[in-house]
Scaffold this motif. Structure first.
Motif, PDB file in Angstrom:
ATOM      1  N   ASN A  97      13.209  18.364  -8.456  1.00 17.54           N
ATOM      2  CA  ASN A  97      12.560  17.488  -7.470  1.00 17.54           C
ATOM      3  C   ASN A  97      13.263  16.128  -7.569  1.00 17.54           C
ATOM      4  O   ASN A  97      12.688  15.132  -7.945  1.00 17.54           O
ATOM      5  CB  ASN A  97      11.045  17.385  -7.678  1.00 17.54           C
ATOM      6  N   ALA A  98      14.545  16.155  -7.200  1.00 17.38           N
ATOM      7  CA  ALA A  98      15.468  15.055  -7.450  1.00 17.38           C
ATOM      8  C   ALA A  98      14.939  13.709  -6.971  1.00 17.38           C
ATOM      9  O   ALA A  98      14.368  13.592  -5.884  1.00 17.38           O
ATOM     10  CB  ALA A  98      16.818  15.349  -6.797  1.00 17.38           C
ATOM     11  N   ALA A  99      15.145  12.706  -7.809  1.00 17.22           N
ATOM     12  CA  ALA A  99      14.635  11.360  -7.531  1.00 17.22           C
ATOM     13  C   ALA A  99      15.771  10.351  -7.448  1.00 17.22           C
ATOM     14  O   ALA A  99      16.857  10.557  -8.013  1.00 17.22           O
ATOM     15  CB  ALA A  99      13.654  10.936  -8.625  1.00 17.22           C
ATOM     16  N   MET A 100      15.496   9.229  -6.765  1.00 12.93           N
ATOM     17  CA  MET A 100      16.443   8.120  -6.734  1.00 12.93           C
ATOM     18  C   MET A 100      15.677   6.804  -6.788  1.00 12.93           C
ATOM     19  O   MET A 100      14.482   6.736  -6.468  1.00 12.93           O
ATOM     20  CB  MET A 100      17.328   8.171  -5.495  1.00 12.93           C
ATOM     21  N   TYR A 101      16.390   5.769  -7.219  1.00 12.95           N
ATOM     22  CA  TYR A 101      15.809   4.429  -7.350  1.00 12.95           C
ATOM     23  C   TYR A 101      16.694   3.432  -6.630  1.00 12.95           C
ATOM     24  O   TYR A 101      17.929   3.498  -6.709  1.00 12.95           O
ATOM     25  CB  TYR A 101      15.678   4.047  -8.824  1.00 12.95           C
ATOM     26  N   VAL A 102      16.077   2.487  -5.925  1.00 14.96           N
ATOM     27  CA  VAL A 102      16.792   1.393  -5.272  1.00 14.96           C
ATOM     28  C   VAL A 102      16.250   0.095  -5.842  1.00 14.96           C
ATOM     29  O   VAL A 102      15.053  -0.192  -5.727  1.00 14.96           O
ATOM     30  CB  VAL A 102      16.585   1.421  -3.744  1.00 14.96           C
ATOM     31  N   ASP A 103      17.124  -0.694  -6.477  1.00 12.92           N
ATOM     32  CA  ASP A 103      16.622  -1.926  -7.095  1.00 12.92           C
ATOM     33  C   ASP A 103      16.806  -3.131  -6.177  1.00 12.92           C
ATOM     34  O   ASP A 103      17.393  -3.041  -5.086  1.00 12.92           O
ATOM     35  CB  ASP A 103      17.228  -2.128  -8.490  1.00 12.92           C
ATOM     36  N   GLN A 104      16.315  -4.275  -6.628  1.00 10.85           N
ATOM     37  CA  GLN A 104      16.235  -5.458  -5.768  1.00 10.85           C
ATOM     38  C   GLN A 104      17.593  -6.085  -5.488  1.00 10.85           C
ATOM     39  O   GLN A 104      17.711  -6.950  -4.607  1.00 10.85           O
ATOM     40  CB  GLN A 104      15.303  -6.509  -6.402  1.00 10.85           C
ATOM     41  N   SER A 105      18.633  -5.656  -6.190  1.00 11.23           N
ATOM     42  CA  SER A 105      19.963  -6.244  -5.970  1.00 11.23           C
ATOM     43  C   SER A 105      20.670  -5.658  -4.752  1.00 11.23           C
ATOM     44  O   SER A 105      21.785  -6.072  -4.428  1.00 11.23           O
ATOM     45  CB  SER A 105      20.834  -6.036  -7.215  1.00 11.23           C
ATOM     46  N   GLN A 134      24.879  -3.469 -16.014  1.00 17.47           N
ATOM     47  CA  GLN A 134      24.201  -3.298 -17.294  1.00 17.47           C
ATOM     48  C   GLN A 134      22.916  -2.484 -17.120  1.00 17.47           C
ATOM     49  O   GLN A 134      22.645  -1.550 -17.869  1.00 17.47           O
ATOM     50  CB  GLN A 134      23.890  -4.665 -17.917  1.00 17.47           C
ATOM     51  N   GLN A 135      22.146  -2.824 -16.092  1.00 18.29           N
ATOM     52  CA  GLN A 135      20.909  -2.096 -15.836  1.00 18.29           C
ATOM     53  C   GLN A 135      21.192  -0.652 -15.434  1.00 18.29           C
ATOM     54  O   GLN A 135      20.520   0.274 -15.885  1.00 18.29           O
ATOM     55  CB  GLN A 135      20.116  -2.785 -14.723  1.00 18.29           C
ATOM     56  N   MET A 180      23.762   1.269 -16.202  1.00 16.97           N
ATOM     57  CA  MET A 180      24.197   2.068 -17.342  1.00 16.97           C
ATOM     58  C   MET A 180      23.050   2.349 -18.299  1.00 16.97           C
ATOM     59  O   MET A 180      22.936   3.448 -18.864  1.00 16.97           O
ATOM     60  CB  MET A 180      25.342   1.369 -18.071  1.00 16.97           C
ATOM     61  N   LYS A 181      22.169   1.375 -18.460  1.00 17.17           N
ATOM     62  CA  LYS A 181      21.006   1.590 -19.321  1.00 17.17           C
ATOM     63  C   LYS A 181      20.130   2.692 -18.740  1.00 17.17           C
ATOM     64  O   LYS A 181      19.666   3.590 -19.462  1.00 17.17           O
ATOM     65  CB  LYS A 181      20.215   0.289 -19.454  1.00 17.17           C
ATOM     66  N   MET A 182      19.895   2.649 -17.434  1.00 19.00           N
ATOM     67  CA  MET A 182      19.107   3.687 -16.794  1.00 19.00           C
ATOM     68  C   MET A 182      19.777   5.052 -16.908  1.00 19.00           C
ATOM     69  O   MET A 182      19.116   6.065 -17.162  1.00 19.00           O
ATOM     70  CB  MET A 182      18.881   3.352 -15.315  1.00 19.00           C
ATOM     71  N   ALA A 183      21.094   5.072 -16.716  1.00 20.64           N
ATOM     72  CA  ALA A 183      21.826   6.340 -16.774  1.00 20.64           C
ATOM     73  C   ALA A 183      21.634   7.033 -18.115  1.00 20.64           C
ATOM     74  O   ALA A 183      21.513   8.267 -18.182  1.00 20.64           O
ATOM     75  CB  ALA A 183      23.313   6.105 -16.510  1.00 20.64           C
ATOM     76  N   HIS A 184      21.583   6.244 -19.187  1.00 23.01           N
ATOM     77  CA  HIS A 184      21.385   6.829 -20.517  1.00 23.01           C
ATOM     78  C   HIS A 184      19.942   7.260 -20.741  1.00 23.01           C
ATOM     79  O   HIS A 184      19.680   8.170 -21.532  1.00 23.01           O
ATOM     80  CB  HIS A 184      21.808   5.825 -21.593  1.00 23.01           C
ATOM     81  N   GLN A 185      19.000   6.644 -20.052  1.00 21.82           N
ATOM     82  CA  GLN A 185      17.587   6.937 -20.298  1.00 21.82           C
ATOM     83  C   GLN A 185      17.004   8.012 -19.385  1.00 21.82           C
ATOM     84  O   GLN A 185      15.961   8.580 -19.704  1.00 21.82           O
ATOM     85  CB  GLN A 185      16.760   5.650 -20.161  1.00 21.82           C
TER      86      GLN A 185
END
Length: 476
Positions: free
Chosen positions: A251-259, A415-416, A418-423
């Motif tokens: 149930n693939a997810a994606m995130y869009v951040d404020q940048s 930085q954010q 890559m941190k998310m990618a690892h988590q």
């Protein structure tokens, strides 16, 4: 039209047949062989006998067969696209894209056939190992059992057959009941390309009965399955010492951040395509979208506007993006899940209604993560968009799933990202791409209930070979 089973280098009719219908028009397409357990046993016997010839082929000869298969398919690509569009109810643009990808998968397989190399080992690194050289080689396993899905009936089948042939194995295909025609075409093309008789077989018919024969037959050395987690779990529990690769749900997810404010429209375009491509009947379909609260309203508004422009219609029409689902049962399930989500407080922003045998492109928001539409695999043209506070909130929502195949995230903060990618608890993380992305040579597979093992040509070959070490004592 009657279509049979393919065994020992030729198609032949079966004693019984079942009707195959077009999911959108309900037109009868063909009468398909209802293969028996005896037919499956014969196919496995034929594949076992052909294995000697396959194993004896040089890597160049196997590569030549695969390259020639790619050439022959490229010449018949409109025929192949027509077959896919009709039996799988796939919009014509998507069907052509699948054929083009299949040609590429065959060429990747041909290239990897020539790169099936081992390594040199320094045995003198161990005490007593002086005077010895050693190296490893990869040997084919034997008969590969391929159980394939309806949604990419040509390319996902080729993701099993191409690596099997590249490694020197033989393969028996049990196609999805709705989409046997693509597999029969593939077997015909491989045979014309010079694959030894018996090295590929296609046995259409009842999945549980024929799959049981594959799983229980000791001559089948590996099962490669793409389908539901429930069936995958059953296969793994019954396969014993057979090798198993399982490509299951998501149930693939994606995130869009404020940048991402300046690229929002481009991201929305990609997300709409990722959510509704081939009616959402894609393992990697973008099903859950989490948007930072600063961009949520803008993203939601743009997404709904673009979704309303997505055309629902006959899959044979060039501008159709969404059509009927593969079965009426699938249609009803999707509609039921939408209704359950609405009762749980979700808002339907557009869609949520049936059309022909399908469901109109549907966007929901304010969906509780316990709803089926969120925590299970929809496999339909439905997407949810929920607001999150920040990246940590997004990670928590994305990881709160029994699945873990792909995840996408959009951010200009490296930085954010890559941190998310690892988590993130998934097999593949795609930064600044939607999760509905796969290239045919990349490693592909999931964690949790999304699968076991990896596909992608090179990685599938690794799982279809046995590693053997050979040592030479030159100071005896």
């Amino acid at each position: 039209m009657k279509k049979g089973l393919f065994v020992n280098g030729a198609e032949r009719q079966a004693g019984k047949n079942y009707p195959l219908y077009h999911p959108h028009t309900d037109e009868k397409l063909a009468d398909i062989a209802e293969s028996s357990k005896r037919d499956m046993d014969e196919a496995i016997s034929s594949a076992e006998k052909a294995f000697k010839n396959m194993k004896a082929l040089t890597s160049r000869e196997r590569a030549d067969i695969l390259f020639q298969s790619a050439t022959l398919l490229d010449k018949r690509k409109q025929e192949a696209a027509d077959i896919i569009s009709k039996e799988a109810c796939k919009p014509m643009k998507s069907a052509r894209n699948e054929v083009n990808r299949t040609v590429q998968t065959l060429r990747f397989s041909a290239e990897e056939a020539k790169r099936l190399n081992g390594e040199y080992l320094s045995l003198d690194a161990a005490e007593g190992g002086e005077g010895r050289d050693a190296f490893t080689i990869h040997e084919p396993l034997g008969v590969i059992g391929a159980i394939t899905p309806f949604n990419f009936p040509l390319n996902l089948t080729t993701h099993k057959v191409g690596p099997a042939v590249a490694a020197g194995n033989t393969v028996v295909i049990k196609p999805a009941e709705q989409t046997p025609l693509s597999s029969l075409l593939l077997a015909d093309i491989f045979t014309q390309a010079g694959l030894p008789a018996g090295a590929i077989a296609v046995i259409p018919g009842d999945g549980p009965a024929l799959g049981e024969v594959m799983i229980n037959d000791e001559r089948v050395k590996k099962i490669s399955f793409t389908g539901s987690p429930e069936v995958g779990r059953l296969i793994k529990s019954q396969a014993g010492l057979k090798r198993v690769t399982l490509e299951l749900g998501s149930n693939a997810a994606m995130y869009v951040d404020q940048s991402c404010a300046n690229e929002l429209e481009n991201i929305v375009d990609k997300a709409v395509a990722g959510a509704f491509m081939y009616n959402g009947q894609v393992c990697l379909s973008t099903q859950r979208i989490y948007v930072h609260e600063e961009l949520f309203d803008l993203f939601k508004q743009s997404f709904v506007e673009k979704t309303k422009k997505v055309k629902f219609g006959d899959p044979s029409e060039e501008d159709t993006m969404v059509s009927s689902l593969i079965t009426k049962k699938s249609q009803q399930r999707v509609l039921d899940w939408i209704d359950e989500a609405k009762k749980g407080g979700a808002n339907v922003l557009t869609g949520g209604q049936s059309n022909r045998n399908g469901v109109l492109p549907t966007v929901l928001t304010n969906v509780d993560r316990r709803e089926k539409i969120s925590c299970n695999e929809v496999f339909g043209p439905v997407v949810l968009i929920n607001k999150v506070n920040d990246a940590n909130d997004a990670i928590d929502n994305i990881n709160d799933s029994r699945f873990g195949l792909n995840a996408g995230l959009f951010s200009n903060n490296l930085q954010q990202a890559m941190k998310m990618a690892h988590q993130l608890e998934v097999g593949q993380v795609l930064i600044n791409d939607v999760p509905t992305l796969r290239f045919d040579h990349m490693p592909y597979g999931g964690v949790k209930d999304s699968g076991y093992g990896r596909e992608g040509v090179k990685y599938a070959i690794d799982e279809m070979t046995e590693l053997k070490m050979i040592s030479i004592n030159y100071e005896r």
